[in-house]
Design a protein around this motif. Structure first.
Motif, mmCIF file in Angstrom:
data_model
loop_
_atom_site.group_PDB
_atom_site.id
_atom_site.type_symbol
_atom_site.label_atom_id
_atom_site.label_comp_id
_atom_site.label_asym_id
_atom_site.label_seq_id
_atom_site.Cartn_x
_atom_site.Cartn_y
_atom_site.Cartn_z
ATOM 1 N N LEU A 18 35.551 103.883 -7.455
ATOM 2 C CA LEU A 18 35.463 103.565 -6.028
ATOM 3 C C LEU A 18 34.104 102.960 -5.732
ATOM 4 O O LEU A 18 33.121 103.220 -6.432
ATOM 5 C CB LEU A 18 35.658 104.831 -5.177
ATOM 6 N N GLN A 19 34.063 102.160 -4.658
ATOM 7 C CA GLN A 19 32.813 101.624 -4.165
ATOM 8 C C GLN A 19 32.246 102.548 -3.091
ATOM 9 O O GLN A 19 32.968 103.364 -2.505
ATOM 10 C CB GLN A 19 33.030 100.217 -3.589
ATOM 11 N N VAL A 20 30.959 102.379 -2.819
ATOM 12 C CA VAL A 20 30.313 103.236 -1.817
ATOM 13 C C VAL A 20 30.985 103.077 -0.459
ATOM 14 O O VAL A 20 31.223 104.067 0.260
ATOM 15 C CB VAL A 20 28.809 102.895 -1.720
ATOM 16 N N ASP A 21 31.327 101.849 -0.084
ATOM 17 C CA ASP A 21 31.963 101.614 1.216
ATOM 18 C C ASP A 21 33.332 102.280 1.298
ATOM 19 O O ASP A 21 33.741 102.776 2.357
ATOM 20 C CB ASP A 21 32.108 100.106 1.458
ATOM 21 N N GLU A 22 34.039 102.287 0.169
ATOM 22 C CA GLU A 22 35.361 102.923 0.161
ATOM 23 C C GLU A 22 35.240 104.434 0.351
ATOM 24 O O GLU A 22 36.034 105.050 1.066
ATOM 25 C CB GLU A 22 36.073 102.622 -1.156
ATOM 26 N N VAL A 23 34.248 105.045 -0.283
ATOM 27 C CA VAL A 23 34.030 106.487 -0.121
ATOM 28 C C VAL A 23 33.627 106.794 1.316
ATOM 29 O O VAL A 23 34.100 107.768 1.929
ATOM 30 C CB VAL A 23 32.955 106.986 -1.102
#
Length: 448
Positions: free
Chosen positions: A402-407
């Motif tokens: 996952l990417q930071v924005d997705e988390v």
């Protein structure tokens, strides 16, 4: 013989004496498991009034089912708020809680629907929903007020087995009666009827206390037995040369005086040359026996011991899986048993011409009842859960899952904590917040 007669007079009127399943006086001797014990209304009232544990078993699930109430989801926010306001005016939450409590205690719980119609009517006629003006009141009552259930016995009828009429006793506590209305036939559509335990060949619901009766008996006796152990825990002996020549009256007077001085009745008065030995009660293993009684009670009531004993409602510590299962069961009861009754009441409000600005066809209004969460974990468990989630997210980010924005989107949605703190957190506030964000986005798009 006189001593035996005196002892009989002083015997404790034990809860178990005279209540056996068989024909003996002891409930635990020569029991017949297949023999059912039916409790009268007076016996049920006595059990409930005299035992706080019984009250917890009856009251707590009823309170839990209505404690957090529900959120009404509807596209028309103004109409939704009007319905919820009317439910508050009717004290619907309290009425539904009492109906559920009566159902657990007596087997049947009812709510009378006090309505006003455009045309004259009597209670034996079906509720005319097309000519409904308003819902004036809700009154909860138990099956004690119902003399008879009139069922449809035609097996070729679509409503076979359903109650068509209830014969209601309208006698007041003082014994006065409304002329001609001592026993009134009331159509089933004018009542909300809650019943979950009914035997196949009976029409009345079964009180929860009937299958619990033997366990409550043992629990009561175990409490008395522990009390007796504590009562005799400190045993005293008074020896005197003058005791031999004392009369019975003098011994009683001396015993009263010594009892006052020693603050205990665990006292023996004997002569100097007599001997009295007290055998100490062996209490080893008593905890296991008491735990067994509690386990049986909890299993039969389908409630964890911590809940029966009065654990703070809605709070769950780590590893309390039995409490989680209990609340899951309450949620299931809300969905399967309470939801239909609530939906029916809301439909009646929509059909009332004087309630919400005019009669509304319920079939043309989409609404949904969402029961609010019943429980939350304690602070320590909540912190541990958050820590595990954060560690899991860190692993996902490190390994490129996952990417930071997705988390951030998954954990905190579209709104930052700063914005969330401006709102109380209920559904109305979140809807208001969403509308403000949508309006700002729309305006920005038009300007751009």
């Amino acid at each position: 013989m006189k001593t035996i007669d005196a002892a009989k007079k002083q015997m404790r009127n034990d809860f178990m004496v005279g209540h056996g399943k068989g024909h003996t006086q002891d409930a635990l001797v020569r029991q017949k498991p297949s023999l059912r014990r039916k409790l009268t209304d007076e016996e049920i009232s006595s059990l409930y009034a005299n035992n706080r544990i019984v009250q917890n078993i009856i009251d707590i699930p009823a309170e839990d089912m209505t404690r957090s109430w529900f959120t009404l989801k509807m596209q028309d926010v103004k109409l939704r708020d009007a319905i919820m306001s009317k439910l508050r005016d009717l004290k619907a939450r309290e009425a539904y809680k009492e109906m559920r409590r009566y159902e657990r205690l007596r087997g049947d719980g009812f709510i009378s629907l006090g309505v006003t119609q455009d045309t004259n009517f009597n209670l034996a006629q079906p509720l005319d929903e097309k000519n409904l003006k308003r819902v004036d009141y809700l009154h909860a009552f138990s099956g004690m007020k119902v003399n008879d259930f009139l069922l449809n016995e035609d097996m070729f009828s679509p409503t076979f087995g359903q109650v068509e009429m209830f014969e209601i006793n309208r006698r007041s506590r003082t014994g006065t009666m409304i002329a001609g209305m001592e026993n009134t036939l009331v159509h089933a559509s004018r009542l909300i009827h809650d019943q979950t335990r009914r035997l196949e060949d009976e029409y009345r619901g079964q009180s929860l206390l009937e299958p619990l009766y033997d366990i409550i008996t043992v629990l009561d006796t175990s409490l008395w037995s522990v009390g007796q152990i504590l009562y005799d825990y400190a045993f005293k002996i008074y020896k005197s040369d003058g005791v031999k020549d004392m009369k019975a009256e003098e011994k009683r007077e001396l015993g009263t005086l010594m009892d006052f001085m020693f603050r205990t009745e665990a006292l023996a008065i004997i002569a100097a040359d007599e001997d009295l030995r007290k055998e100490s009660t062996n209490t080893a293993g008593i905890k296991d026996l008491l735990d067994y009684v509690w386990d049986m009670l909890a299993g039969a009531a389908r409630m964890p011991k911590t809940v029966i004993k009065g654990q703070e409602a809605g709070r769950i510590a780590g590893a309390q899986y039995d409490v989680m299962n209990y609340y899951s069961r309450i949620v299931a009861d809300q969905e399967n048993e309470m939801r239909p009754h609530l939906e029916r009441l809301i439909r009646l409000l929509l059909l009332s011409s004087d309630e919400l600005g005019g009669q509304i066809d319920p079939d043309k209004v989409e609404f949904d009842i969402s029961f609010n969460p019943l429980w939350e974990v304690d602070a320590k468990t909540d912190a541990e859960i958050r820590k595990l989630i954060a560690e899991t997210d860190a692993i996902y980010i490190t390994n490129g899952v996952l990417q930071v924005d997705e988390v951030r989107e998954a954990r905190f949605a579209r709104f930052g904590l700063t914005d969330l703190l401006k709102y109380s957190g209920d559904s109305a506030d979140f809807e208001k917040m969403a509308q403000e964000v949508y309006a700002a986005w729309k305006e920005r798009g038009n300007n751009g």
